[in-house]
Design an enzyme around this catalytic site. Structure first.
Site, PDB file in Angstrom:
ATOM      1  N   SER A  14      -6.887 -11.700  -8.596  1.00 36.56           N
ATOM      2  CA  SER A  14      -5.504 -10.900  -8.604  1.00 36.56           C
ATOM      3  C   SER A  14      -4.273 -11.793  -8.331  1.00 36.56           C
ATOM      4  CB  SER A  14      -5.405  -9.557  -7.763  1.00 36.56           C
ATOM      5  OG  SER A  14      -4.154  -9.194  -7.899  1.00 36.56           O
ATOM      6  N   TYR A  70      -6.289  -7.920   1.346  1.00 44.67           N
ATOM      7  CA  TYR A  70      -6.547  -8.057  -0.236  1.00 44.67           C
ATOM      8  C   TYR A  70      -6.270  -9.497  -0.474  1.00 44.67           C
ATOM      9  CZ  TYR A  70      -6.492  -6.821  -5.038  1.00 44.67           C
ATOM     10  OH  TYR A  70      -6.652  -6.804  -6.203  1.00 44.67           O
TER      11      TYR A  70
END
Length: 321
Positions: free
Chosen positions: A158, A184
């Site tokens: 990501s 994350y």
């Protein structure tokens, strides 16, 4: 060079004229969103897809479109149970695939979680690192012998990797204050570094690995985020985009989001994507500026960092590969 595609390309655009009969492909996270679309597109073009999911009942309902596409396009779908937050489940899934013995042409590590509250997996790992990286690390390495020469590993990362490098000294936030997006970011950087080291270890046998950023898509992945948090994230992305002279953020559709996964898996040349990070159906440029924007931070491609993460991951899971 392969045909140029871009941010608006869909899975059907990328796979136009591609027939995947005889290809067997494992896709994790086929109970929603990108995983379902990835499986559908591949099966529609003749691939035998093995879909892994935590809850088989949910996956069975979610993949009706996959089975319909497979029936029409000559592909197939079978489901296997996989809870990436439990190494017992990961090892059981891997053992079953090894016992079955049928090889894979591609493994797509699509499943993941994002911005979760602080928590731990069944094995005591920080939830996002444990689920997004360590679960896939054990699964892929345990079944690596099933990858055919010429095969590929595709790890979904990501632009969130830009939030943080991995922290090899405190991977479980035992001494560091927990922040959802830092955690994350660590896990998504780990996805890239895992691909870099896997590629280094296996390219001599013709197996390549790459990492991809699908783009911003409205899926179940964002279920832990409040509306205010989502709006704040988009504001920060637009600030970074403006600073880089780029247009404002827009969401991709799910078929657009899954396009880079299938492009990197079965369309792009192996040497083009091997050991790299891809976005919008091309290899991303190295971009070290702060903020969530296009490009890949240099730390995510650092081969020494990749090797160190591999060693730390082996230590954490209690297995050497």
């Amino acid at each position: 060079m392969t045909k140029p595609f871009g941010a608006e390309s869909t899975t059907d655009d990328v796979l136009a004229g591609v027939y995947l009969a005889g290809k067997r492909i494992l896709v994790t996270g086929v109970s929603a969103g990108l995983g379902v679309e990835t499986a559908r597109a591949l099966a529609a073009h003749g691939a035998a897809v093995v879909g892994a999911a935590r809850y088989l009942g949910k996956a069975h309902a979610a993949t009706r479109s996959v089975r319909a596409a497979a029936a029409e396009g000559g592909g197939s779908l079978e489901l296997v149970e996989l809870d990436l937050a439990s190494l017992a489940s990961v090892r059981s899934c891997a053992d079953g695939l090894i016992a079955d013995g049928r090889p894979f042409d591609v493994i797509i590590c699509n499943a993941g979680v994002m911005a979760t509250p602080q928590g731990k997996t069944a094995d005591g790992f920080e939830t996002q690192l444990g689920t997004n990286h360590l679960g896939h690390f054990v699964l892929v390495n345990r079944i690596a012998s099933l990858l055919k020469p010429g095969g590929r590993l595709v790890n979904l990362s990501s632009a969130g990797h830009r939030y943080s490098d991995v922290d090899l000294d405190d991977p479980n936030f035992e001494r560091t204050p927990y922040a959802e997006f830092v955690a994350y970011g660590r896990s998504k950087t780990a996805n890239v570094l895992f691909a870099v080291e896997f590629d280094r270890r296996h390219k001599a046998s013709g197996i390549r690995a790459t990492a991809v950023h699908p783009g911003g898509i409205k899926t179940e992945l964002s279920r832990h985020m409040t509306q205010a948090a989502t709006e704040a994230l988009i504001r920060s992305i637009n600030e970074a985009q403006q600073a880089a002279g780029q247009p404002p953020f827009t969401y991709k559709t799910i078929p657009q989001g899954a396009a880079t996964s299938v492009w990197a898996a079965v369309v792009a040349a192996a040497d083009e994507v091997g050991g790299h990070y891809c976005e919008d159906c091309h290899v991303a440029a190295i971009e070290d500026a702060e903020g969530i924007r296009g490009g890949v931070r240099p730390y995510a491609l650092d081969p020494d960092r990749a090797s160190a993460l591999w060693a730390k991951s082996e230590e954490m899971v209690g297995e050497r590969f």
